[in-house]
Design a protein around this motif. Structure first.
Motif, mmCIF file in Angstrom:
data_model
loop_
_atom_site.group_PDB
_atom_site.id
_atom_site.type_symbol
_atom_site.label_atom_id
_atom_site.label_comp_id
_atom_site.label_asym_id
_atom_site.label_seq_id
_atom_site.Cartn_x
_atom_site.Cartn_y
_atom_site.Cartn_z
ATOM 1 N N VAL A 276 0.655 -1.157 -0.166
ATOM 2 C CA VAL A 276 -0.103 -0.163 0.068
ATOM 3 C C VAL A 276 0.858 1.282 0.150
ATOM 4 O O VAL A 276 0.682 2.471 -0.735
ATOM 5 C CB VAL A 276 -0.904 -0.021 1.311
ATOM 6 N N SER B 60 -5.300 -3.748 0.546
ATOM 7 C CA SER B 60 -5.567 -2.618 1.584
ATOM 8 C C SER B 60 -4.967 -3.081 2.978
ATOM 9 O O SER B 60 -4.697 -4.215 3.102
ATOM 10 C CB SER B 60 -7.200 -2.593 1.783
ATOM 11 N N ARG C 137 -6.463 1.728 4.556
ATOM 12 C CA ARG C 137 -5.949 2.361 3.282
ATOM 13 C C ARG C 137 -5.807 1.527 2.226
ATOM 14 O O ARG C 137 -5.475 0.143 2.579
ATOM 15 C CB ARG C 137 -4.474 2.686 3.757
ATOM 16 N N TYR C 138 -6.309 1.895 1.092
ATOM 17 C CA TYR C 138 -6.353 1.085 -0.055
ATOM 18 C C TYR C 138 -5.000 1.379 -0.909
ATOM 19 O O TYR C 138 -4.701 2.680 -1.014
ATOM 20 C CB TYR C 138 -7.491 1.314 -0.911
ATOM 21 N N ALA C 139 -4.493 0.563 -1.470
ATOM 22 C CA ALA C 139 -3.284 0.842 -2.612
ATOM 23 C C ALA C 139 -3.809 2.163 -3.662
ATOM 24 O O ALA C 139 -4.995 1.973 -4.136
ATOM 25 C CB ALA C 139 -2.837 -0.488 -3.360
#
Length: 570
Positions: A475, A508, A512-514
């Motif tokens: 990420v 993720s 948080r997502y890539a």
């Protein structure tokens, strides 16, 4: 029937990027007694995974020169993910025979297409060899990408006082764009969204490639039909108008207003030859009795072009030509689950007759990547081993034992250090990816202006031990100029690797997502040729694992609004 949304242009059916090679030679051998040589260059190519050379084409013959600049070009499909070997044979045409073997041989050169594209300004000079005891001169190659038109248009339109078509309400208008073809037919190329219950719609801005709108011909007719959307699909034809890219582009400085009418377009609304259109979208022919009732008919409303802007769509080749360097790093799994390297059952075992799966994967990917790295120095690490002399476990040790400079000279240098490490370290565990990903991410974070892009190759046999930490590392790395290739060797199932790939669901970590998909995973066993042909296995593997790198590089550049640098003039 659902409301029609924007119609995406069809993907190009042409594989690869078209690259044009221009050929020149300097200081060729002089084989003629009373004049200079009459040279011709013959290009031979190798099919993927094959050692056989096939003639691709020839330049014209230029009489009486040792320094020819050939006019006839070679146009090749360029694939980043493949090592495309080329052979240039130069002959002096001294016979009327069509057989090139009956001409005087002046020398030859072997190059990879990626070498030419990856060289400075796309120019490569290579010495000609093959005539014993003679200096054969040099061949000069210039690579240029061929593209019809890579501009992208963003435009917005609105309409005013369109005809009312619905009995209980106003119209639900939408636009359909067609580009004209050389044979007089029209092909649908875009459809706007429907704006409900209004005679004065304002459509959302939309983006379309110029090649989809007019095939790069700025004066080619673009016909736009206006429809009233009906739920049953029998959309009512309101009217049409015709324009061109050149005319539309004038809206960059002024509004352009078009009258919508029956038969306003080329050939009128009754034109039947329209490839790619839905049957329900073909315009109706105006009923003469209805026209008689509207003796004062002027138009069916107007359409105004509110805005029109053009941007260039950059390609992978643009960035490479602009100086972007690919930095290749290798990380190899030294965990005990691979088996003792001295045993034939080990995944690290290399017999006198064939390379190990690890070595094959390394060569397959590395030999393509190295053409785009100017210094050919590749950091190479191992993980999951006990190191001498104290048996300390390391998840990121340099294969060359040089902590300050872990780079190896070329792919052969990486292979040599890998084989040396197998003889000195003890395979152990666990299988941790995060340390080496973070190491490459730190290097990528140092230069984020688009001049450097990092590719990390991880070759592993087993189930990952630090999944949470690896997800976090991916990420974080997704916002940096880097990509990760994971090649799985051996019989394991690799479910965790599929999760890291992120093709279906973006990786993720802690909410948080890539930022983008940067991981490509493939199991090596899917590419092993049944006949035992290692060259074919390597070619298949390289093609698939590298296929996503150009798009991943472009996604980074686009996300960070980085445009290619202009190639420096000579």
């Amino acid at each position: 029937m659902a409301s029609p949304g924007a119609l995406e242009p069809e993907a190009s059916s042409v594989p690869g990027t078209k690259v044009e090679l221009t050929v020149s030679c300097r200081n060729l051998l002089d084989m003629d007694t009373f004049s200079k040589s009459d040279p011709v260059v013959v290009l031979f190519v190798q099919s993927s995974g094959s050692s056989e050379w096939k003639e691709f084409g020839r330049t014209e013959v230029i009489d009486n020169t040792l320094n020819p600049d050939f006019v006839r070009k070679f146009v090749l499909d360029y694939y980043f993910e493949e090592k495309q070997n080329l052979r240039f044979d130069v002959y002096n045409v001294d016979s009327k025979s069509c057989s090139i073997l009956k001409q005087d041989f002046l020398g030859q050169a072997f190059v990879a297409l990626g070498e030419v594209i990856g060289s400075q300004r796309g120019r490569l000079e290579r010495a000609l060899t093959g005539v014993p005891g003679k200096r054969c001169g040099t061949i000069l190659l210039l690579a240029e990408e061929l593209s019809n038109c890579r501009d992208i248009v963003t435009m917005q339109l609105c309409a005013n006082k369109l005809d009312k078509k619905d009995f209980f309400g106003k119209s639900d208008p939408f636009l359909v764009f067609y580009r004209s073809n050389e044979d007089g037919t029209f092909t649908i190329c875009h459809k706007t969204e429907v704006v409900k219950n209004t005679l004065n719609p304002v459509w959302q801005p939309f983006t379309i490639p110029v090649r989809a709108l007019c095939n790069g011909d700025y004066d080619r007719t673009v016909k736009i039909d206006v429809y009233d959307w009906d739920r049953d699909g029998s959309h009512d034809f309101i009217g049409e108008f015709a324009t061109s890219y050149r005319e539309l582009s004038r809206a960059q400085s002024q509004f352009t207003v078009y009258e919508v009418g029956w038969g306003a377009g080329v050939g009128g609304p009754g034109r039947a030859a329209r490839t790619g259109t839905e049957p329900s979208l073909r315009p109706q022919v105006l009923n003469p009795r209805k026209k008689c009732k509207k003796k004062k008919y002027v138009n069916s409303g107007t359409v105004t072009l509110l805005s029109f802007s053009v941007e260039s769509e950059f390609t992978f080749v643009d960035y490479i030509r602009g100086g972007t360097q690919l930095n290749f790093t290798v990380a190899i799994d030294f965990t005990a689950s691979n088996g003792m390297p001295s045993q034939p059952t080990s995944l690290h075992y290399a017999s006198p007759y064939q390379l190990s799966a690890y070595a094959l994967a390394l060569k397959a990917v590395g030999e393509v990547i190295q053409d785009y790295d100017s210094d050919k120095l590749f950091p190479a690490y191992g993980f999951g081993a006990k190191l001498p002399p104290d048996g300390k476990i390391s998840h990121q040790f340099p294969l060359n034992n040089n902590v300050d400079n872990p780079s190896c000279a070329g792919i052969e240098g990486v292979l040599e250090c890998y084989l040396q490490s197998l003889r000195t370290v003890q395979l152990y565990g666990p299988t941790n990816f995060a340390p080496v990903i973070n190491q490459v991410a730190r290097a990528a974070a140092q230069v984020t202006d688009g001049s450097q892009y990092h590719v990390l190759l991880i070759i592993t046999d087993g189930v990952i031990s630090d999944m949470l930490q690896t997800k976090e590392a991916i990420v974080t790395a997704s916002s940096l100029p880097m990509s990760i290739i994971i090649v799985g060797v051996g019989p394991a199932e690799f479910e965790a690797m599929e999760e890291l790939d992120g093709d279906e669901v973006r990786v993720s970590s802690r909410g948080r997502y890539a930022e983008r998909d940067i991981v490509q995973f493939v199991p090596f066993r899917d590419y092993v040729d049944d006949s035992g042909n290692q060259v074919l296995s390597m070619a298949r593997l390289a093609k698939d694992v590298l296929a996503e790198i150009p798009e991943q590089l472009l996604s980074y550049m686009k996300t960070h609004d980085i445009k290619p640098r202009r190639a420096e003039p000579q």
